[in-house]
Design a protein around this motif. Structure first.
Motif, PDB file in Angstrom:
ATOM      1  N   PRO A   1       1.450  -4.528  -0.412  1.00 40.94           N
ATOM      2  CA  PRO A   1       0.751  -4.382  -1.694  1.00 40.94           C
ATOM      3  C   PRO A   1       0.451  -5.684  -2.433  1.00 40.94           C
ATOM      4  O   PRO A   1      -0.643  -5.831  -2.979  1.00 40.94           O
TER       5      PRO A   1
ATOM      6  N   GLN B   1      -2.444  -7.203  -0.781  1.00 40.52           N
ATOM      7  CA  GLN B   1      -3.650  -6.402  -1.073  1.00 40.52           C
ATOM      8  C   GLN B   1      -4.215  -6.769  -2.444  1.00 40.52           C
ATOM      9  O   GLN B   1      -5.430  -6.961  -2.595  1.00 40.52           O
TER      10      GLN B   1
ATOM     11  N   ARG C   1      -2.072   4.521  -1.036  1.00 41.32           N
ATOM     12  CA  ARG C   1      -3.333   3.840  -0.714  1.00 41.32           C
ATOM     13  C   ARG C   1      -3.136   2.345  -0.562  1.00 41.32           C
ATOM     14  O   ARG C   1      -2.263   1.767  -1.196  1.00 41.32           O
ATOM     15  N   THR C   2      -3.971   1.772   0.275  1.00 42.13           N
ATOM     16  CA  THR C   2      -3.928   0.323   0.447  1.00 42.13           C
ATOM     17  C   THR C   2      -4.396  -0.379  -0.820  1.00 42.13           C
ATOM     18  O   THR C   2      -3.860  -1.421  -1.195  1.00 42.13           O
ATOM     19  N   LEU C   3      -5.419   0.192  -1.475  1.00 37.04           N
ATOM     20  CA  LEU C   3      -5.972  -0.458  -2.659  1.00 37.04           C
ATOM     21  C   LEU C   3      -6.688   0.566  -3.523  1.00 37.04           C
ATOM     22  O   LEU C   3      -7.427   1.411  -3.016  1.00 37.04           O
ATOM     23  N   ASP C   4      -6.456   0.460  -4.814  1.00 37.42           N
ATOM     24  CA  ASP C   4      -7.145   1.286  -5.793  1.00 37.42           C
ATOM     25  C   ASP C   4      -7.671   0.340  -6.861  1.00 37.42           C
ATOM     26  O   ASP C   4      -6.895  -0.409  -7.460  1.00 37.42           O
TER      27      ASP C   4
ATOM     28  N   GLU D   1     -12.512  -1.952  -1.899  1.00 35.48           N
ATOM     29  CA  GLU D   1     -11.480  -0.990  -1.475  1.00 35.48           C
ATOM     30  C   GLU D   1     -11.663  -0.627   0.000  1.00 35.48           C
ATOM     31  O   GLU D   1     -10.704  -0.644   0.774  1.00 35.48           O
TER      32      GLU D   1
ATOM     33  N   GLN E   1     -10.724  -3.268   2.446  1.00 43.85           N
ATOM     34  CA  GLN E   1      -9.283  -3.471   2.539  1.00 43.85           C
ATOM     35  C   GLN E   1      -8.554  -2.218   3.048  1.00 43.85           C
ATOM     36  O   GLN E   1      -7.357  -2.075   2.863  1.00 43.85           O
TER      37      GLN E   1
ATOM     38  N   ARG F   1      -9.053   1.133   2.413  1.00 44.93           N
ATOM     39  CA  ARG F   1      -8.877   2.339   1.595  1.00 44.93           C
ATOM     40  C   ARG F   1      -9.472   3.533   2.331  1.00 44.93           C
ATOM     41  O   ARG F   1     -10.606   3.498   2.791  1.00 44.93           O
TER      42      ARG F   1
ATOM     43  N   SER G   1      -1.749  -0.890  -5.478  1.00 48.62           N
ATOM     44  CA  SER G   1      -1.554  -0.755  -4.040  1.00 48.62           C
ATOM     45  C   SER G   1      -0.110  -0.359  -3.773  1.00 48.62           C
ATOM     46  O   SER G   1       0.806  -0.818  -4.464  1.00 48.62           O
ATOM     47  N   ASN G   2       0.072   0.496  -2.752  1.00 48.69           N
ATOM     48  CA  ASN G   2       1.447   0.778  -2.317  1.00 48.69           C
ATOM     49  C   ASN G   2       1.570   0.870  -0.793  1.00 48.69           C
ATOM     50  O   ASN G   2       2.564   1.368  -0.290  1.00 48.69           O
TER      51      ASN G   2
ATOM     52  N   TYR H   1       4.421   1.404  -6.360  1.00 42.68           N
ATOM     53  CA  TYR H   1       3.170   0.654  -6.462  1.00 42.68           C
ATOM     54  C   TYR H   1       3.372  -0.749  -6.997  1.00 42.68           C
ATOM     55  O   TYR H   1       4.343  -1.034  -7.690  1.00 42.68           O
TER      56      TYR H   1
END
Length: 167
Positions: free
Chosen positions: A22, A25, A100-103, A85, A88, A90, A17-18, A61
């Motif tokens: 993060p 997240q 992205r909020t979440l990967d 994702e 949250q 994505r 996440s960034n 990240y």
């Protein structure tokens, strides 16, 4: 027709996440993953700070790796992760390696090698990305990555590239 393997499979998930706090997240994703029916958390790495891949005009990240035992089939497992994702925040806008909020990535699923349009396992680049290898090595130092080799050998060839452990 049965929707799960006969015995649980050990799988590894990459979390990154960034955007939008993060660390929060990643923490929220860990909780959501652990709550998936037919899945049990086995290990969770430290959090790592890493430089972005691709476009550099984005925040750095936070990454981690989670080891789980799952009874879910690979595509069902992927769908559960994609749902988390989406929950949250994505947003898939088509930019590869964008912010992205979440990967959540299925890094490894047992000893299987999977090559489908929506799922490639081991995950592409798993053997050359420090933000995957170092947290994975932390929780599974004896792991052999299917088709790639022993993680100890892979990590020996992978520079830190700005990666640092946060906790």
């Amino acid at each position: 027709m049965k929707n799960s393997p006969v015995t649980p499979v050990i799988a590894y998930i990459g979390l990154g996440s960034n955007l939008a706090e993060p660390v929060a997240q990643i923490t929220s994703a860990r909780t959501a993953i652990a709550a998936i029916a037919g899945l049990q958390e086995l290990a969770f790495s430290s959090l790592y700070h890493s430089l972005p891949m691709g476009p550099q005009d984005q925040p750095d990240y936070v990454n981690a790796v989670m080891g789980v035992a799952t009874e879910l089939l690979p595509m069902d497992f992927l769908r559960c992760l994609q749902s988390i994702e989406n929950d949250q925040g994505r947003v898939r806008i088509g930019e590869r390696w964008g912010a992205r909020t979440l990967d959540l990535d299925v890094l490894i699923y047992g000893d299987q090698i999977i090559d489908l349009p929506d799922l490639v396992v081991p995950h592409r680049g798993v053997d050359e990305r420090s933000f995957v290898l170092y947290p994975l090595f932390e929780i599974a130092p004896q792991l052999v990555v299917p088709g790639k080799g022993a993680i100890a050998d892979l990590i020996a060839k992978c520079p830190l590239s700005g990666l640092r452990r946060m906790n």
